[in-house]
Design a protein around this motif. Structure first.
Motif, mmCIF file in Angstrom:
data_model
loop_
_atom_site.group_PDB
_atom_site.id
_atom_site.type_symbol
_atom_site.label_atom_id
_atom_site.label_comp_id
_atom_site.label_asym_id
_atom_site.label_seq_id
_atom_site.Cartn_x
_atom_site.Cartn_y
_atom_site.Cartn_z
ATOM 1 N N ALA A 82 -27.591 -0.213 6.954
ATOM 2 C CA ALA A 82 -26.392 -0.149 6.123
ATOM 3 C C ALA A 82 -25.853 -1.558 5.899
ATOM 4 C CB ALA A 82 -25.332 0.713 6.801
ATOM 5 N N PRO A 83 -25.324 -1.852 4.723
ATOM 6 C CA PRO A 83 -24.776 -3.189 4.479
ATOM 7 C C PRO A 83 -23.571 -3.436 5.378
ATOM 8 C CG PRO A 83 -24.161 -1.672 2.721
ATOM 9 C CD PRO A 83 -25.154 -0.953 3.577
ATOM 10 N N PRO A 84 -23.306 -4.687 5.726
ATOM 11 C CA PRO A 84 -22.166 -4.985 6.597
ATOM 12 C C PRO A 84 -20.861 -4.584 5.916
ATOM 13 C CG PRO A 84 -23.049 -7.003 5.619
ATOM 14 C CD PRO A 84 -24.003 -5.906 5.294
ATOM 15 N N PRO A 85 -19.875 -4.127 6.678
ATOM 16 C CA PRO A 85 -18.612 -3.710 6.074
ATOM 17 C C PRO A 85 -17.894 -4.892 5.436
ATOM 18 C CG PRO A 85 -18.430 -3.811 8.470
ATOM 19 C CD PRO A 85 -19.873 -4.007 8.140
ATOM 20 N N LEU A 86 -17.190 -4.609 4.366
ATOM 21 C CA LEU A 86 -16.423 -5.643 3.671
ATOM 22 C C LEU A 86 -15.095 -5.863 4.383
ATOM 23 C CD1 LEU A 86 -16.988 -4.486 -0.024
ATOM 24 C CD2 LEU A 86 -18.147 -6.361 1.153
ATOM 25 N N PRO A 87 -14.519 -7.060 4.267
ATOM 26 C CA PRO A 87 -13.178 -7.275 4.831
ATOM 27 C C PRO A 87 -12.183 -6.276 4.261
ATOM 28 C CG PRO A 87 -14.173 -9.356 4.164
ATOM 29 C CD PRO A 87 -15.077 -8.274 3.662
ATOM 30 N N ALA A 88 -11.335 -5.726 5.121
ATOM 31 C CA ALA A 88 -10.362 -4.721 4.668
ATOM 32 C C ALA A 88 -9.460 -5.277 3.576
ATOM 33 C CB ALA A 88 -9.526 -4.244 5.852
ATOM 34 N N ALA A 89 -9.205 -6.580 3.612
ATOM 35 C CA ALA A 89 -8.312 -7.185 2.614
ATOM 36 C C ALA A 89 -8.871 -7.060 1.211
ATOM 37 C CB ALA A 89 -8.070 -8.652 2.956
ATOM 38 N N LEU A 90 -10.190 -6.978 1.063
ATOM 39 C CA LEU A 90 -10.767 -6.837 -0.275
ATOM 40 C C LEU A 90 -10.422 -5.473 -0.870
ATOM 41 C CD1 LEU A 90 -14.278 -8.540 -0.070
ATOM 42 C CD2 LEU A 90 -12.079 -9.479 -0.803
ATOM 43 N N GLY A 91 -10.433 -4.446 -0.031
ATOM 44 C CA GLY A 91 -10.021 -3.131 -0.521
ATOM 45 C C GLY A 91 -8.572 -3.124 -0.953
ATOM 46 N N LEU A 92 -7.724 -3.836 -0.204
ATOM 47 C CA LEU A 92 -6.310 -3.924 -0.581
ATOM 48 C C LEU A 92 -6.134 -4.764 -1.836
ATOM 49 C CD1 LEU A 92 -4.610 -4.387 2.912
ATOM 50 C CD2 LEU A 92 -5.008 -2.282 1.617
ATOM 51 N N ALA A 93 -7.019 -5.748 -2.034
ATOM 52 C CA ALA A 93 -6.957 -6.539 -3.269
ATOM 53 C C ALA A 93 -7.276 -5.671 -4.481
ATOM 54 C CB ALA A 93 -7.923 -7.718 -3.176
ATOM 55 N N VAL A 94 -8.297 -4.812 -4.349
ATOM 56 C CA VAL A 94 -8.620 -3.880 -5.436
ATOM 57 C C VAL A 94 -7.428 -2.970 -5.708
ATOM 58 C CG1 VAL A 94 -10.082 -1.939 -6.100
ATOM 59 C CG2 VAL A 94 -11.100 -3.936 -4.990
ATOM 60 N N ALA A 95 -6.832 -2.415 -4.645
ATOM 61 C CA ALA A 95 -5.678 -1.533 -4.817
ATOM 62 C C ALA A 95 -4.516 -2.266 -5.484
ATOM 63 C CB ALA A 95 -5.243 -0.976 -3.460
ATOM 64 N N THR A 96 -4.370 -3.556 -5.197
ATOM 65 C CA THR A 96 -3.291 -4.337 -5.804
ATOM 66 C C THR A 96 -3.498 -4.496 -7.301
ATOM 67 O OG1 THR A 96 -2.948 -5.546 -3.739
ATOM 68 C CG2 THR A 96 -2.124 -6.575 -5.749
ATOM 69 N N VAL A 97 -4.738 -4.755 -7.709
ATOM 70 C CA VAL A 97 -5.026 -4.867 -9.140
ATOM 71 C C VAL A 97 -4.725 -3.547 -9.843
ATOM 72 C CG1 VAL A 97 -6.812 -5.292 -10.861
ATOM 73 C CG2 VAL A 97 -6.767 -6.647 -8.769
ATOM 74 N N VAL A 98 -5.193 -2.450 -9.258
ATOM 75 C CA VAL A 98 -4.944 -1.133 -9.854
ATOM 76 C C VAL A 98 -3.447 -0.867 -9.949
ATOM 77 C CG1 VAL A 98 -5.265 1.353 -9.550
ATOM 78 C CG2 VAL A 98 -7.163 -0.214 -9.097
ATOM 79 N N ASP A 99 -2.708 -1.211 -8.897
ATOM 80 C CA ASP A 99 -1.260 -1.008 -8.893
ATOM 81 C C ASP A 99 -0.593 -1.819 -10.002
ATOM 82 O OD1 ASP A 99 1.255 -0.043 -7.378
ATOM 83 O OD2 ASP A 99 1.553 -2.215 -7.466
ATOM 84 N N ARG A 100 -1.019 -3.085 -10.188
ATOM 85 C CA ARG A 100 -0.437 -3.922 -11.242
ATOM 86 C C ARG A 100 -0.730 -3.340 -12.624
ATOM 87 N NH1 ARG A 100 1.568 -6.280 -7.278
ATOM 88 N NH2 ARG A 100 2.180 -8.477 -7.244
ATOM 89 N N VAL A 101 -1.941 -2.821 -12.803
ATOM 90 C CA VAL A 101 -2.296 -2.204 -14.093
ATOM 91 C C VAL A 101 -1.411 -0.992 -14.364
ATOM 92 C CG1 VAL A 101 -4.100 -0.944 -15.336
ATOM 93 C CG2 VAL A 101 -4.671 -3.047 -14.113
ATOM 94 N N GLU A 102 -1.279 -0.121 -13.355
ATOM 95 C CA GLU A 102 -0.473 1.094 -13.519
ATOM 96 C C GLU A 102 0.985 0.763 -13.827
ATOM 97 O OE1 GLU A 102 -0.697 4.528 -13.337
ATOM 98 O OE2 GLU A 102 -2.851 4.330 -13.591
#
Length: 417
Positions: free
Chosen positions: A280-300
């Motif tokens: 399995a690929p190594p897990p991504l830093p949790a902050a990257l998931g929050l960065a994606v959520a931040t972009v989505v939140d700004r769009v909404e």
């Protein structure tokens, strides 16, 4: 939705009278199309994946309490989805009877039960008219219009060379999110050789409005967001967001430090486990998931601000519709039916070359222009005067307006004025 036509036999003669007779039948067909379109619009009032976990005296009590809890949680989620966060409003308090009147129905997605515990996941459907009435009576501004997709260009500037179209942690973070419950679908720009040639990674560091306009047009997007990520997991990340909206242009860049990222990650996509023998690929830093959520939140939040419905700004706007044939008017009315802030459309006058419509609008002309663009309708100012700024109520149209008095014009996108 009433329709009023002023016969213009003297001006148009027999051909005009025939045109009006055909129009009456065609607009009846438009009303049927509008009814079908409203079914799709009601999807904004559906909340899926509402999880509850209730323990009570027995299984029946636990299930009954879980259903009520799911409905209340769904209403809170719906309120967050429809209202701008900047308004800082809490959901209106409702009794159990009032809540039941708001709910059109619910479906059970999955459940587990014991003698005293009930765990379930529900889909709750609300009555759009009842929810609108609740919000308007409490003076709450809201948005319900589902926008065209927002496409994201994830520029990874964390290394020595920027990356955009190649696979990397920032792009992988976007591919790992599941469906988002919002008014605007947010997704990666799909791979397209024309996009890659026109906007290489280095050029995306200082995005060009022309290139973004071409990308939006190629994919039918309502907006294109360039999301540049800098920093690292040890020192913290930073986002720089630039948004291009057709008809509005490229916004000034907005910088968001990691300390301002949203704290709730988005749902993960359902992905199959790796095949046997493949690590399995190594897990991504949790902050990257929050960065994606931040972009989505700004769009909404940006979308809600641009198409907000405000019952305190109710007014009428007289618009001219140039006609090449009857189907033009039918199509304009069909698309207007999909704009929630337009609550009524009256035909004030009709000729073979143009129609005058009076729109009853909840909101201002600036928001109306954005909302119409999502239905491929162009609202232009016939006087070339400055359009109303957001927050300004539309100028009321005279009750006896004539085509010459209409300040604004509506045309189909791509059609000649």
């Amino acid at each position: 939705m009433p329709y009023r036509c002023i016969p213009l036999l003297r001006q148009t003669g027999f051909r005009g009278a025939l045109f009006l007779a055909l129009a009456a039948g065609a607009l009846a067909g438009t009303a049927r199309a509008e009814a079908g379109r409203s079914v799709a619009a009601e999807q904004a009032f559906v909340e899926q994946g509402v999880d509850v976990d209730v323990t009570a005296g027995n299984a029946n009590q636990a299930r009954d309490q879980a259903i009520l809890q799911a409905q209340r949680e769904a209403l809170a989620r719906l309120f967050r989805k429809l209202t701008p966060a900047a308004d800082g409003r809490q959901p209106p308090a409702v009794s159990q009877g009032e809540l039941e009147a708001l709910v059109a129905g619910f479906e059970l997605e999955q459940e587990r039960a014991s003698s005293v515990r009930y765990v379930g996941r529900f889909t709750v459907r609300f009555r759009p008219a009842a929810v609108r009435q609740l919000l308007q009576q409490n003076g709450v501004r809201y948005a319900e219009m589902v926008g065209k997709p927002a496409l994201v260009l994830p520029v990874d500037a964390t290394g020595a060379e920027p990356a955009l179209w190649t696979d990397g942690p920032w792009r992988q973070a976007w591919s790992q999110i599941g469906p988002v419950d919002g008014l605007v679908p947010v997704a990666l720009v799909p791979p397209d050789p024309a996009d890659q040639n026109e906007l290489p990674a280095k050029a995306a560091l200082t995005p060009d409005a022309t290139a973004l306009a071409h990308i939006a047009a190629r994919h039918g997007a309502g907006q294109v967001v360039v999301a540049r990520l800098e920093g690292d997991a040890a020192k913290g990340y930073q986002l720089t967001l630039s948004t291009f909206v057709p008809g509005e242009g490229l916004s000034p860049a907005e910088t968001v430090p990691q300390s301002a990222f949203v704290t709730r990650p988005l749902p993960a996509a359902d992905t199959a486990p790796p095949a046997a023998g493949i690590a399995a690929p190594p897990p991504l830093p949790a902050a990257l998931g929050l960065a994606v959520a931040t972009v989505v939140d700004r769009v909404e939040e940006g979308w809600k601000r641009r198409v907000v419905v405000d019952a305190h700004q109710s007014g009428q706007v007289a618009v001219r519709v140039p006609l090449t044939d009857l189907t033009t008017l039918v199509e304009v009315r069909r698309r207007l039916a999909g704009v929630p802030m337009v609550t009524q459309v009256d035909t004030s006058a009709l000729k073979t070359t143009e129609a005058l419509l009076t729109l009853t609008v909840l909101g201002d002309v600036g928001h109306l222009k954005t909302a119409l663009a999502q239905r491929d309708l162009v609202l232009s100012d016939m006087d070339a005067a400055p359009a109303s700024a957001p927050g300004a109520a539309p100028a009321p149209a005279p009750a006896s307006a004539t085509p010459a008095e209409a300040r604004y014009q509506i045309s189909l996108a791509g059609a000649p004025s």
